[in-house]
Scaffold this active site. Structure first.
Site, mmCIF file in Angstrom:
data_model
loop_
_atom_site.group_PDB
_atom_site.id
_atom_site.type_symbol
_atom_site.label_atom_id
_atom_site.label_comp_id
_atom_site.label_asym_id
_atom_site.label_seq_id
_atom_site.Cartn_x
_atom_site.Cartn_y
_atom_site.Cartn_z
ATOM 1 N N ASP A 128 -21.835 15.826 30.711
ATOM 2 C CA ASP A 128 -20.370 15.751 31.269
ATOM 3 C C ASP A 128 -19.571 16.420 30.076
ATOM 4 O O ASP A 128 -20.166 16.613 28.879
ATOM 5 C CB ASP A 128 -19.594 14.472 31.451
ATOM 6 C CG ASP A 128 -18.560 14.337 32.109
ATOM 7 O OD1 ASP A 128 -17.851 15.610 32.210
ATOM 8 O OD2 ASP A 128 -18.314 13.430 32.780
HETATM 9 C C1 BGC Z 1 -15.456 14.924 34.663
HETATM 10 C C2 BGC Z 1 -16.626 15.172 35.280
HETATM 11 C C3 BGC Z 1 -16.416 16.821 35.707
HETATM 12 C C4 BGC Z 1 -15.831 17.651 34.409
HETATM 13 C C5 BGC Z 1 -15.397 19.070 34.703
HETATM 14 C C6 BGC Z 1 -15.148 15.794 33.218
HETATM 15 O O1 BGC Z 1 -13.936 15.248 32.487
HETATM 16 O O2 BGC Z 1 -16.009 13.531 33.907
HETATM 17 O O3 BGC Z 1 -16.629 14.890 36.555
HETATM 18 O O4 BGC Z 1 -16.924 17.563 36.463
HETATM 19 O O5 BGC Z 1 -14.702 16.934 33.745
HETATM 20 O O6 BGC Z 1 -14.336 19.270 35.286
#
Ligand code: BGC
Length: 917
Positions: free
Chosen positions: A299
């Protein structure tokens, strides 16, 4: 159409939302231009190259481009040509101002870029440059889950992947497979509910459908990511059994049954180790036991240590090179990370890219078939609508009613959706007001009254609801709603304000939860330049009480804030910066305007430094009995004058912040109560991502759970209200009676920077807890009414058969055939409808909850029609993760129930399980 005094003559009415969104889009572009590197990137017809790069000459031959070779072979051939730097490049994500999230192409070897878009509820185009940032806003996954229809999950994912490809993306960052552990968790709307079997049954076709395009799916967030509070630091202490039987199950299905190409590890820790640095989770369970052959990406910013992450099994760092990139090259050269470990990361990435066609089918941008996809989104959403209660009012008969009062501040746009990574800018929208007016036809007078103010991200702040705009007026404008606001991009009110505007309320939230899409609400309180930065603000005007009595004025702020009434300082919240609420009680006379001033300094040193933090401020109130704000009085009067009142209420849920409680945001509960008092023929339409408490439930005639139903939300609601669609959705989550009714163990843990979340409820997740502890839900898991009725009869059970010769240690589904339950369902009413028949099993394993979902079938039936239905029950559902750290299928008589919800068993019997070898 009469819009309750709104200045709107033409049809269709110029949408308030359109104006707001234009301003919001401009703000996002301005913020983008301010990003580091933006200037250099502008004018470059592409995105940055690899972070490290290589000087090596192009290879003499490129045999891996031969599509007739097996994907693994192609990956090996290519890998053999790659330098360490190139392999690390592949393992390191960058930000790109065109596609957003990205892994640069390696031109020398013809490796295409990985271009990624979030996708649980439609493609979120990170930066607005592709297709104007717009894509089809699909129903939120929780709505899809409420359809209990795996084929529909495949349809939604198919549409999603086609839009990903057409907007230049070859990775969809979804589905979200985190289970809804607590009803307050901010991202439950992004997932498939609280049951691992239901989530798995939808995840598998969803992933397969995405990957039937040259697009990789991403199962996220592995693992134990079940709340937003302290999400970057918390330690989810989950017992092995709950982890295996509940939280890992959807990931297991994604890997084993859908061959998902990528898995995203979460921000949090699991039993002490960060999820992206845990060798047991990544290499032991995921890649080892489950046999995952794709790649694990982090993540965004979830990595903390180069060597720990590399050795644990993290294959790709996202979204910017911090711990991988040059740091990983250095770690290999220093001998702390073997080269073979990096080879394996590159191999996994290449293998997934070859396997799912990313080399052979480069993305091609193309216009979206907006009308066709919007209509599909509507059809999918219709299948997830849950009729929670109906005291004979629905379906409405357009021929028999002359007037409908539509009420709700956001009923005139289609803004109900979640925020954060899952937020989508729709290609077009159909509001509830327009949808209902269009369906009702010219013979029915449809009016719209807001009743209160639109929901904004500030409604997630603690403290009472914001003072409504109809009780406020800017200086010198008696009767006009709102307050004069001055904003400084400086925490000390220095110089001339940078922004002067009229705000409806004092309710601003500029943390992550309002960002990156600043249009997180249909009412963007602030331009994007105020997000995640320090600033100050001053509001002035008058406050006029609707009734004489004692009012509690509550100032919620992160930073320092002061409230003056008629020149006297009544609340001084300047002693500390932490987010908190400070109140004072004042006695006010009805109809007398009082001078009001609030100063707010978003000057906490942590703002703009800590990842998610921005300014937060709200001026709320508690009112004496009988104090009904003018806008609410108008709404109640409109309801009284109409044959039927439809109150459309919503919430706002988002990544980055949990909900403070289960109440509808603002004073919407109050609004429903006032409207229902004025007209008992009131329908409440809930556009919420998860359960809300319903203190007014006994006073209204019907409640429709529409979730976040996508961009045609108004049409979806109208077609259900008028019976064009017979509701067939069932709850994928239990609805509690209020926070106090949520069984122990399942509340977000907020305190401290590294809180330990004990998951003390163990196996008692969702309905399992309500059953085991004898707690009555407001509406049980699996509940949903129809405009027709169904009868169940004639249960027959086929026991599972043991497959001889297979050793213990193999998954239960290898060792046993499935059990089968068969029964007859009849449509005993006068309308066509579909019933989701649910099979639940008990267990003779020690410490197992009373029942668990073991299978289901959605059965469409014409009036009077009967069908024999068979539900297969996988041996997995009859097995448990034993203390001996293995799946055990105990031989015994297992009770089985078939019915219409987890608490509405219609038939019962036993499955004879022959037992483990
Ligand atoms: C989220 C993810 C997401 C990523 C990109 C993160 O803050 O937890 O689920 O895919 O951002 O947007």
């Amino acid at each position: 159409m009469d819009r309750g005094g709104a200045t709107c003559e033409d049809e269709p009415c110029p949408a308030r939302a359109a104006t707001r969104r234009a301003a919001a889009a401009a703000a996002v572009l301005a913020a983008l231009a301010a990003l580091p590197g933006a200037a250099e990137a502008q004018g470059i017809p592409g995105c940055p190259g690899p972070t490290i790069g290589s000087d090596a000459p192009p290879p003499a031959t490129t045999p891996w481009t031969d599509p007739s070779l097996p994907p693994d072979r192609r990956a090996e051939l290519l890998l053999g040509q790659m330098s360490l730097e190139e392999e690390v490049d592949l393992a390191t994500g960058e930000l790109c101002l065109i596609y957003g999230y990205y892994d640069a192409p390696i031109a020398r070897l013809g490796i295409p870029a990985l271009t990624m878009a979030d996708g649980p509820a439609g493609i979120r185009i990170t930066y607005q440059r592709v297709n104007g940032g717009r894509a089809t806003q699909l129903p939120a996954p929780i709505a899809l889950a409420a359809s209990w229809d795996p084929a529909l999950a495949a349809e939604q994912a198919d549409l999603l992947a086609s839009e990903a490809f057409a907007t230049g993306h070859n990775v969809v960052l979804g589905p979200t497979l985190d289970l809804a552990r607590t009803p307050l968790a901010g991202r439950n709307f992004e997932g498939f509910g609280e049951d691992p079997l239901l989530a798995s049954a939808l995840a598998v076709p969803f992933i397969r459908a995405i990957q039937s395009h040259p697009v990789l799916a991403d199962a996220k967030h592995y693992a134990g990511y079940n709340q937003e509070s302290a999400r970057f630091t918390l330690d989810a202490r989950i017992g092995t059994r709950a982890l295996r039987e509940l939280y890992l199950r959807p990931f297991q299905a994604a890997v084993r049954d859908a061959e998902v190409g990528t898995v995203m590890c979460g921000f949090n820790r699991v039993n002490g180790a960060f999820a992206c640095e845990d060798p047991w989770l990544l290499s032991g369970v995921l890649k080892g036991e489950l046999g995952f052959r794709g790649f694990v990406l982090s993540d965004w910013g979830a990595v903390h240590d180069t060597v720990a992450a590399a050795l644990a099994g993290l294959d790709q760092e996202q979204a910017v090179p911090r711990y991988y990139g040059q740091a990983l090259v250095d770690a290999v050269r220093a001998g702390s990370v073997p080269r073979s470990v990096v080879d394996d990361k590159a191999r996994r990435i290449l293998r997934a890219m070859f396997r799912f066609g990313l080399f052979d089918h480069p993305v091609e941008e193309a216009p979206l078939p907006e009308a066709e996809h919007g209509a599909r989104a509507r059809e999918i959403a219709e299948q997830g609508v849950v009729l929670l209660a109906n005291r004979g009012l629905l379906p409405l008969d357009a021929g028999a009613i002359r007037s409908i009062a539509v009420i709700g501040a956001d009923a005139d746009d289609a803004s109900a959706q979640g925020g954060g990574a899952a937020r989508v800018t729709p290609t077009y929208e159909v509001s509830a007001v327009d949808g209902i007016a269009a369906r009702a036809g010219p013979g029915v007078r449809v009016t719209w009254s807001p009743g209160t103010d639109p929901v904004t991200p500030a409604h997630l702040l603690p403290g009472p609801p914001p003072i409504p705009s109809s009780a406020l007026s800017p200086p010198g404008s008696p009767g006009a709603p709102g307050l004069l606001a001055r904003y400084w991009l400086d925490p000390g009110f220095e110089g001339d304000p940078d922004l002067v505007q009229v705000d409806r309320q004092i309710a601003a939230s500029a943390g992550f939860f309002a960002y990156p899409s600043i249009n997180a609400s249909s009412v963007p309180a602030l331009p994007a330049s105020y997000a995640l930065t320090r600033f100050s603000a001053r509001w002035t005007g008058t406050l006029t009480a609707p009734a004489t009595g004692d009012y509690g004025l509550a100032l919620t702020s992160h930073g320092r804030a002061w409230l003056w009434l008629d020149g006297a300082l009544v609340v001084d919240d300047s002693a500390e910066h932490a987010l908190g609420v400070k109140s004072a009680t004042v006695h006010l006379q009805a109809g007398v305007p009082h001078d009001l001033r609030v100063d707010y300094a978003a000057d906490d040193p942590a703002i703009g430094v800590a990842t998610d933090l921005g300014g937060d401020v709200k001026l709320g109130w508690t009112t004496p009995p009988g104090a009904v704000p003018p806008a609410m009085r108008d709404a109640a009067a409109a309801a009284a004058a109409a044959d039927v009142a439809v109150v459309v209420v919503r919430d706002y849920e988002t990544e980055g912040r949990d909900r403070p409680d289960l109440a509808l945001p603002g004073d919407q509960d109050r609004l429903v109560a006032e409207v229902a008092k004025a007209n008992p023929r009131t329908v409440v339409v809930l556009m919420t991502g998860q359960p809300v408490a319903m203190p007014w439930l006994g006073a209204v005639a019907a409640v429709v759970q529409a979730w976040y139903p996508g961009q045609e939300q108004g049409a979806v609601v109208a077609r259900v209200l008028f019976g064009d669609v017979n509701p067939s959705g069932k709850l994928p989550v239990t609805f509690p009676r209020g926070v106090a009714g949520v069984p122990p163990g399942a509340a977000p843990e907020r305190g401290g920077q590294t809180p330990v979340v004990p998951y003390s409820e163990g196996m008692l997740l969702g309905y399992r807890a309500y059953d085991a502890l004898g707690v009555a839900p407001l509406f049980p898991f699996g509940h949903g009414l129809s405009y027709t009725t169904f009868r169940y009869a004639g249960l027959a059970v086929d026991d599972p058969v043991r497959r001889p010769g297979l050793a213990a240690g193999r998954p239960p589904s290898d060792r046993f055939g499935p059990a089968r339950v068969s029964f007859t369902i009849s449509n005993t009413g006068a309308r066509a409808g579909a019933e989701v028949a649910q099979a639940y099993v008990g267990s003779c394993a020690p410490g197992t909850p009373p029942k668990a979902l073991a299978g289901f079938a959605k059965v469409p039936l014409a009036p009077g029609e009967s069908r024999r239905v068979t539900i297969e029950i996988s041996p997995d559902a009859l097995s448990w993760w034993s203390d001996a750290r293995a799946w055990v299928t105990p031989g015994c008589l297992v009770p089985v129930w078939v019915g219409s919800s987890s608490r509405d068993a219609r038939l019962g019997g036993f499955i004879r399980v022959p037992g483990s070898p």
